[in-house]
Design a protein around this motif. Structure first.
Motif, mmCIF file in Angstrom:
data_model
loop_
_atom_site.group_PDB
_atom_site.id
_atom_site.type_symbol
_atom_site.label_atom_id
_atom_site.label_comp_id
_atom_site.label_asym_id
_atom_site.label_seq_id
_atom_site.Cartn_x
_atom_site.Cartn_y
_atom_site.Cartn_z
ATOM 1 N N ALA A 362 1.279 -0.948 0.061
ATOM 2 C CA ALA A 362 -0.153 -0.130 0.505
ATOM 3 C C ALA A 362 0.984 1.422 0.010
ATOM 4 O O ALA A 362 2.286 1.473 -0.088
ATOM 5 N N ILE A 363 -0.054 2.609 -0.130
ATOM 6 C CA ILE A 363 1.158 3.334 -0.253
ATOM 7 C C ILE A 363 0.092 4.542 0.978
ATOM 8 O O ILE A 363 -1.034 4.867 0.514
ATOM 9 N N VAL A 364 0.890 4.555 2.251
ATOM 10 C CA VAL A 364 0.519 5.108 2.705
ATOM 11 C C VAL A 364 0.854 6.540 2.904
ATOM 12 O O VAL A 364 2.550 7.047 3.371
ATOM 13 N N CYS A 365 0.724 7.695 3.558
ATOM 14 C CA CYS A 365 0.855 9.056 3.911
ATOM 15 C C CYS A 365 0.280 9.837 4.323
ATOM 16 O O CYS A 365 -0.786 9.619 3.882
ATOM 17 N N SER A 366 0.432 11.126 4.408
ATOM 18 C CA SER A 366 -0.575 12.408 5.295
ATOM 19 C C SER A 366 0.075 13.644 4.164
ATOM 20 O O SER A 366 1.413 14.034 3.536
ATOM 21 N N VAL A 367 -1.058 14.142 4.365
ATOM 22 C CA VAL A 367 -0.760 15.624 3.929
ATOM 23 C C VAL A 367 -1.476 15.922 4.409
ATOM 24 O O VAL A 367 -2.571 16.752 5.101
ATOM 25 N N TRP A 368 -0.296 17.299 4.496
ATOM 26 C CA TRP A 368 -0.800 18.827 5.734
ATOM 27 C C TRP A 368 -0.859 19.776 4.788
ATOM 28 O O TRP A 368 0.013 20.114 3.674
ATOM 29 N N TYR A 369 -2.282 20.087 4.713
ATOM 30 C CA TYR A 369 -2.264 22.297 4.196
ATOM 31 C C TYR A 369 -2.238 22.812 4.376
ATOM 32 O O TYR A 369 -2.747 23.311 6.031
ATOM 33 N N LEU A 370 -0.829 23.721 4.590
ATOM 34 C CA LEU A 370 0.200 24.716 5.832
ATOM 35 C C LEU A 370 -1.504 26.075 5.204
ATOM 36 O O LEU A 370 -1.653 26.311 4.093
ATOM 37 N N PRO A 371 -0.773 26.798 6.491
ATOM 38 C CA PRO A 371 -1.583 28.503 5.977
ATOM 39 C C PRO A 371 -1.091 29.331 4.774
ATOM 40 O O PRO A 371 -0.184 28.945 4.334
ATOM 41 N N PRO A 372 -1.449 29.589 4.134
ATOM 42 C CA PRO A 372 -1.398 30.116 2.718
ATOM 43 C C PRO A 372 -0.218 31.464 2.777
ATOM 44 O O PRO A 372 -0.305 31.896 4.237
ATOM 45 N N MET A 373 0.344 31.830 2.055
ATOM 46 C CA MET A 373 1.623 32.577 2.721
ATOM 47 C C MET A 373 1.716 33.253 0.984
ATOM 48 O O MET A 373 1.412 33.311 0.732
ATOM 49 N N THR A 374 2.389 34.996 0.419
ATOM 50 C CA THR A 374 2.346 35.736 0.198
ATOM 51 C C THR A 374 3.711 36.563 1.122
ATOM 52 O O THR A 374 4.266 36.464 1.331
ATOM 53 N N ARG A 375 4.315 36.826 -0.659
ATOM 54 C CA ARG A 375 5.359 37.933 -0.514
ATOM 55 C C ARG A 375 5.592 39.188 0.048
ATOM 56 O O ARG A 375 4.677 39.467 -0.179
ATOM 57 N N GLU A 376 6.114 38.780 0.805
ATOM 58 C CA GLU A 376 6.554 40.307 1.939
ATOM 59 C C GLU A 376 7.275 41.402 0.847
ATOM 60 O O GLU A 376 8.299 41.431 0.084
ATOM 61 N N GLU A 377 6.899 42.005 1.623
ATOM 62 C CA GLU A 377 7.809 43.581 1.287
ATOM 63 C C GLU A 377 9.167 43.155 1.121
ATOM 64 O O GLU A 377 9.832 43.415 2.106
ATOM 65 N N GLY A 378 10.759 43.579 0.511
ATOM 66 C CA GLY A 378 11.500 43.555 0.136
ATOM 67 C C GLY A 378 12.123 41.663 0.119
ATOM 68 O O GLY A 378 13.312 41.827 0.421
ATOM 69 N N GLU A 379 11.007 40.991 -0.635
ATOM 70 C CA GLU A 379 11.945 40.019 -0.244
ATOM 71 C C GLU A 379 11.621 39.385 -1.660
ATOM 72 O O GLU A 379 10.736 39.570 -2.604
ATOM 73 N N ASP A 380 12.764 39.060 -2.262
ATOM 74 C CA ASP A 380 12.843 38.768 -3.483
ATOM 75 C C ASP A 380 12.203 37.058 -4.261
ATOM 76 O O ASP A 380 11.909 36.627 -2.990
#
Lengths: 438, 194
Positions: A362-380
């Motif tokens: 079998a293939i057993v796995c876990s999936v975690w949905y993480l909170p959304p992220m956006t690019r911040e000021e000054g971050e490339d």
């Protein structure tokens, strides 16, 4: 001549009955639940039973090894186990270099993530010789069990799974083509979503994938980009069976091409011609256009790339983080106890790999949905990408992913080296300060 | 396993290699598979870049030194035999081997392991670990985490304790002496079995 007829009839009848029974069972227990997205819990039960058997097998091996005085291969874990070496170091010693030296040589010999198991867990044998380095004839019972396992896997599970796989793919192609004839609108979107979900669920059952989804409230929404760590080609199926995404990729010929063409009839996926893949601006433009249209589904991207075509990888990496929309990170982690899901693309081709997957337990796995992220000021884009990667790695407990390539190598090196140095220095600097006080 | 034999027949002088290093055929095959996997361009040799592609090694503070240990001075490539010989240093020592002074020192003996580690410190290969070389290693292992003064004081203390002939450098014998209580076999061995 007369003797054969009754037997022939009997044989035909038996075959007929068994086929009917077979297909009914298939339909009821697998396909119907897939259509409606419910589960009978059969796979969970299966998993628990397997675990008990593996435990027994492991104990037998350990006992056998002790009796015969063999050295057992204990897969090492870095980060948990080997730090114990340094626990005794209260001051720098010339021998401290051995710790790093051994780590380094271990990674030269073998650095695949598959070989990491937690230090506390016993090495557990899952009755697949491909994942066992200690297989010797320990006991008759064990060998018989293994033999039985082979028969079940190749004789029963494999054909079942292949049938399901063909059904799933076939239905996908046929139904999406049909939906393509409908006029664009809410009905079409709804139907296309249902069809995609259904077919992916059938494929999930074709692999006997037992998936646990965590934090579903963070599921990606329209107009966003879903970014996940990539560990095997199956990742797509695992994610797509729980939500609807727009796929991105290069158009292939053959069966893949047929599937891709029909999928795009039902809802907008982003497929590139081979020539377009090299044009970074074109790629970025198409992705941003898609993302701006809020009626379109979130894009699913694996920044590490698909296992199909490595040149496309470079493009997407920077592209997906430069677009500037919300990124929804997803962490996927496979449980290695049941089957080795990692694809060593230099060792096996795709078909070979799929067969291996379908003939494991079998293939057993876990999936975690993480909170959304956006690019911040000054971050490339690169820093943003690193941040997202770090979040995924932390969640999945995957400290060193094979996640490199387009990102500036220098930066990656420093960040992770720093972690190593931090760990080591904590022990030393602490004692140095004590000394200066006294 | 039929594949073992076919892989072994691809490797020239494999008997000699096994004699010299003490690896079993299964080990050799496993290392050969790994060698081939690292040798992405199939040249039959490894270059520093091929080692550099191993991410975990790149993260290792002394990763560059370890890579350097594989290449003899002046050599730019490593073939399979040299690869195996270096890795043989990390085999657990054979406890049952009788001490035979007429035979050459086995490559995984305590002394050989110590020599390998010494080499990691002594980059200019003059047979001594100078204060500067020691500082370099400390710096790689600790970098931003401690101040320069702390690094210097650690280096000073280490040399003080180990340097017996007071020449402000640590020779191999002094190195060996300072580590006489350390279980080298445990720290510098990698248990693996196919």
């Amino acid at each position: 001549m007369e003797d054969f007829n009754p037997f022939d009839n009997l044989l035909c009848i038996l075959l007929g009955i068994s086929f009917t029974v077979w297909f009914t069972l298939l339909l009821v227990f697998i396909i119907v639940p897939a259509i409606f997205g419910v589960s009978f819990g059969i796979r969970q039960l299966y998993m628990k039973t397997l675990l008990k058997i593996f435990e027994w097998a492991t104990h037998r091996i350990e006992r056998g090894a002790k009796d015969n005085n063999h050295l057992l291969y204990k897969p090492y874990s870095n980060g948990d186990g080997s730090n114990r070496d340094l626990d005794h170091a209260s001051e720098f010693e010339m021998s401290d270099i051995f710790y790093f030296c051994r780590q380094g040589v271990e990674s030269i010999m073998d650095d695949e993530v598959t070989k990491r198991f937690s230090a506390e867990e016993l090495e557990s044998w899952n009755l697949l010789t491909r994942s066992n380095y200690n297989f010797q004839h320990i006991s008759l019972r064990l060998t018989v069990l293994w033999g039985l396992g082979v028969v079940i896997r190749y004789g029963f599970l494999l054909p079942l799974r292949v049938t399901l796989a063909f059904t799933g793919v076939g239905l996908l192609v046929v139904l999406t083509s049909i939906i393509g004839f409908l006029p664009n609108g809410r009905m079409k979107n709804f139907l296309s979503e249902q069809v995609h979900l259904m077919c992916y669920r059938i494929c999930v059952r074709a692999l006997t994938a037992i998936i646990t989804y965590h934090d579903s409230e963070n599921k990606p929404k329209n107009g966003g980009i879903c970014v996940a760590n990539h560990t095997s080609p199956i990742d797509v199926i695992i994610l797509a069976s729980d939500g609807c995404y727009a796929m991105v990729g290069q158009i292939h010929g053959g069966l893949m091409g047929v599937i891709q063409k029909s999928m795009v009839k039902a809802c907008p996926h982003i497929w590139f011609e081979r020539s377009e893949v090299k044009d970074r601006h074109l790629v970025a433009k198409r992705l941003s256009d898609h993302v701006e249209d809020k009626t379109k589904l979130p894009i699913l991207i694996f920044p590490e790339g698909t296992c199909i075509n490595n040149t496309s990888v470079m493009m997407f990496k920077k592209g997906s983080f430069e677009i500037g929309s919300t990124v929804y990170p997803v962490a996927i982690k496979y449980d290695p106890r049941f089957g080795d899901a990692f694809w060593n693309s230099s060792q096996f081709g795709m078909v070979n790999y799929l067969l291996r997957m379908m003939s494991s337990w079998a293939i057993v796995c876990s999936v975690w949905y993480l909170p959304p992220m956006t690019r911040e000021e000054g971050e490339d884009a690169v820093q943003f990408a690193n941040r997202v990667k770090a979040a995924i790695a932390r969640q999945g407990g995957l400290v060193d992913l094979l996640w490199d390539g387009g990102l500036k190598r220098g930066k990656v090196k420093d960040t992770f080296k720093e972690e190593q140095q931090k760990l080591y220095s904590k022990m030393l600097v602490g004692t140095q300060e004590d000394r200066s006080r006294s | 396993m039929g594949s073992t034999n076919s892989t072994l027949s691809k490797i020239p002088n494999v008997e000699e290699l096994m004699q010299e290093t003490g690896f079993t055929p299964a080990h050799i095959v496993r290392l050969y598979d790994r060698f081939e996997a690292l040798d992405k361009e199939k040249t039959g040799h490894l270059r520093p870049q091929d080692f550099g592609a191993i991410n975990r090694l790149a993260m290792n503070p002394i990763g560059d030194r370890i890579i350097g240990a594989f290449f003899s001075p002046g050599q730019e490539t490593v073939d399979f035999h040299s690869f195996v010989r270096i890795l043989a240093h990390f085999r657990p020592a054979d406890k049952k081997r009788p001490k035979d002074p007429s035979m050459p020192e086995p490559v995984n003996s305590r002394t050989s392991k110590l020599k390998f580690a010494f080499q990691l410190y002594d980059q200019d290969k003059d047979g001594k670990i100078s204060r500067a070389e020691l500082l370099q290693v400390l710096r790689s292992m600790l970098e931003m985490q401690v101040t320069e003064e702390q690094l210097e004081s650690i280096a000073d203390r280490t040399i003080q304790e180990a340097d017996l002939d007071k020449d402000d450098a640590i020779s191999f014998e002094e190195f060996r002496k300072s580590l006489e209580k350390v279980n080298i076999d445990h720290k510098m061995s990698i248990r693996f079995l196919r």
